[in-house]
Design a protein around this motif. Structure first.
Motif, mmCIF file in Angstrom:
data_model
loop_
_atom_site.group_PDB
_atom_site.id
_atom_site.type_symbol
_atom_site.label_atom_id
_atom_site.label_comp_id
_atom_site.label_asym_id
_atom_site.label_seq_id
_atom_site.Cartn_x
_atom_site.Cartn_y
_atom_site.Cartn_z
ATOM 1 N N GLY A 145 0.789 -1.216 0.000
ATOM 2 C CA GLY A 145 0.000 0.000 0.000
ATOM 3 C C GLY A 145 0.820 1.263 0.000
ATOM 4 O O GLY A 145 0.259 2.366 -0.091
ATOM 5 N N LEU A 146 2.151 1.136 0.075
ATOM 6 C CA LEU A 146 3.037 2.298 0.156
ATOM 7 C C LEU A 146 3.981 2.417 -1.034
ATOM 8 O O LEU A 146 4.672 3.435 -1.157
ATOM 9 N N GLY A 157 -2.934 -4.088 -3.616
ATOM 10 C CA GLY A 157 -2.221 -2.877 -3.211
ATOM 11 C C GLY A 157 -3.148 -1.695 -3.050
ATOM 12 O O GLY A 157 -2.977 -0.860 -2.150
ATOM 13 N N ALA A 158 -4.162 -1.618 -3.920
ATOM 14 C CA ALA A 158 -5.108 -0.508 -3.851
ATOM 15 C C ALA A 158 -5.904 -0.542 -2.545
ATOM 16 O O ALA A 158 -6.107 0.492 -1.895
ATOM 17 N N LYS A 160 -4.962 -1.975 0.239
ATOM 18 C CA LYS A 160 -4.058 -1.736 1.357
ATOM 19 C C LYS A 160 -3.702 -0.254 1.465
ATOM 20 O O LYS A 160 -3.523 0.274 2.577
ATOM 21 N N ALA A 161 -3.588 0.442 0.335
ATOM 22 C CA ALA A 161 -3.375 1.894 0.379
ATOM 23 C C ALA A 161 -4.572 2.571 1.039
ATOM 24 O O ALA A 161 -4.417 3.501 1.852
ATOM 25 N N TRP A 162 -5.780 2.119 0.682
ATOM 26 C CA TRP A 162 -6.984 2.649 1.333
ATOM 27 C C TRP A 162 -6.949 2.390 2.832
ATOM 28 O O TRP A 162 -7.270 3.277 3.642
ATOM 29 N N ILE A 164 -4.438 2.000 4.857
ATOM 30 C CA ILE A 164 -3.474 2.868 5.540
ATOM 31 C C ILE A 164 -4.070 4.254 5.747
ATOM 32 O O ILE A 164 -4.033 4.803 6.860
ATOM 33 N N ARG A 165 -4.649 4.831 4.700
ATOM 34 C CA ARG A 165 -5.240 6.165 4.822
ATOM 35 C C ARG A 165 -6.434 6.149 5.790
ATOM 36 O O ARG A 165 -6.617 7.077 6.584
ATOM 37 N N CYS A 185 2.204 -2.412 8.396
ATOM 38 C CA CYS A 185 2.565 -2.583 6.982
ATOM 39 C C CYS A 185 3.727 -3.562 6.842
ATOM 40 O O CYS A 185 4.892 -3.154 6.706
ATOM 41 N N ARG A 231 1.413 4.350 12.187
ATOM 42 C CA ARG A 231 1.807 3.491 11.062
ATOM 43 C C ARG A 231 3.134 2.827 11.390
ATOM 44 O O ARG A 231 4.029 3.460 11.943
ATOM 45 N N LYS A 246 8.902 6.716 -1.596
ATOM 46 C CA LYS A 246 8.346 8.033 -1.268
ATOM 47 C C LYS A 246 9.168 9.160 -1.860
ATOM 48 O O LYS A 246 8.622 10.159 -2.350
#
Length: 268
Positions: A145-146, A157-158, A160-162, A164-165, A185, A231, A246
């Motif tokens: 997700g990162l 991944g999409a 998991k990104a959600w 996290i946010r 994560c 996190r 990042k």
């Protein structure tokens, strides 16, 4: 509202194996009563038998791919008078291959488990935590997700990104009311995850230095949520990967990851 019993229970989804089972073991080691849920009741009962000498363990078999499952699980814990002050949203899996290689029912089930059930369970259990002025929510996300997206496992991944946010936003909302929310994560972790999605042969070729045991990931995750970290990326190698993702130019980061993705993603 009556004063809730103390200590409360930790509800762990996907507790039948892997990180979920080891999070349950970690909480048992710390003396935390447990509600264990997953589809495979035999495994849950075996884990409960293992841990019941340390803490009270309640087994409730649940398939979170069923949209009605979160409400049924909540109703069952309420009927038993169990105050859940720790929610571990761990259940999940990946759908290998490109997006169109699986039918919609397969994708819909994965979204229900990875995304909708997490939001629903949180919405059900959070009010009592806030009312009590204490609570913990540990959401097991992923390094996926990162980092930049790669072909294959399109929704994983999409989601998991959600997650996290979602965790970071919820933590800001609920921390003033005594509830800490953490997105855990992990990167590559020794579990059944890659056996289930058929990727064991590929991922076994990855460097040993990037892997952690599920017990280590569980301990780090529980430490993180109990200490109020929002996190946590587990392992030095994974922290480095997340940092490079990042700070490198997006185009370069995507190209670098795409060149290696065949080692851990099935895009066919």
């Amino acid at each position: 509202m009556p004063t809730p019993p103390s200590p409360g229970y930790a509800l762990v989804t996907g507790a039948s194996s892997g990180i979920g089972a080891d999070i349950a073991r970690e909480y048992a080691r710390r003396g935390k009563p447990l509600v264990l849920t997953a589809r495979r009741v035999e495994r849950l009962e075996a884990l409960a038998a293992e841990l019941s000498a340390q803490v009270p363990c309640v087994v409730i078999a649940t398939d979170l791919a069923d949209p009605a499952a979160p409400a049924k699980l909540f109703a069952e814990t309420q009927a038993r008078g169990l105050f859940v002050d720790t929610l571990v949203n761990n259940a999940g899996y990946g759908v290998p291959g490109r997006y169109l290689s699986a039918d919609w029912k397969t994708h819909a089930d994965s979204l229900q488990v990875l995304l909708t059930s997490v939001a629903h369970l949180t919405h059900l259990y959070l009010p009592a935590m806030e009312a009590a002025g204490r609570g913990r929510i540990l959401n097991v996300a992923s390094l996926a997700g990162l980092v930049p997206p790669t072909a294959g496992h399109t929704l994983y991944g999409a989601t998991k990104a959600w997650l996290i946010r979602f965790s970071e936003t919820l933590d800001q909302e609920s921390r003033p009311r005594g509830v800490h929310v953490t997105a855990l994560c992990p990167g590559m972790t020794y579990t059944e995850f890659h056996d289930v999605n058929g990727m064991r042969e590929k991922v076994s070729k990855l460097p040993k230095g990037i892997w952690l045991s599920s017990a280590d990931v569980a301990r780090l995750g529980v430490d993180a949520v109990e200490s109020g970290r929002t996190r946590l990326v587990t392992g030095r190698a994974n922290k480095l990967i997340a940092g490079l993702s990042k700070y490198l130019p997006d185009r370069l980061a995507r190209a670098l990851l795409a060149s290696k993705s065949k080692d851990f993603r099935d895009a066919d």
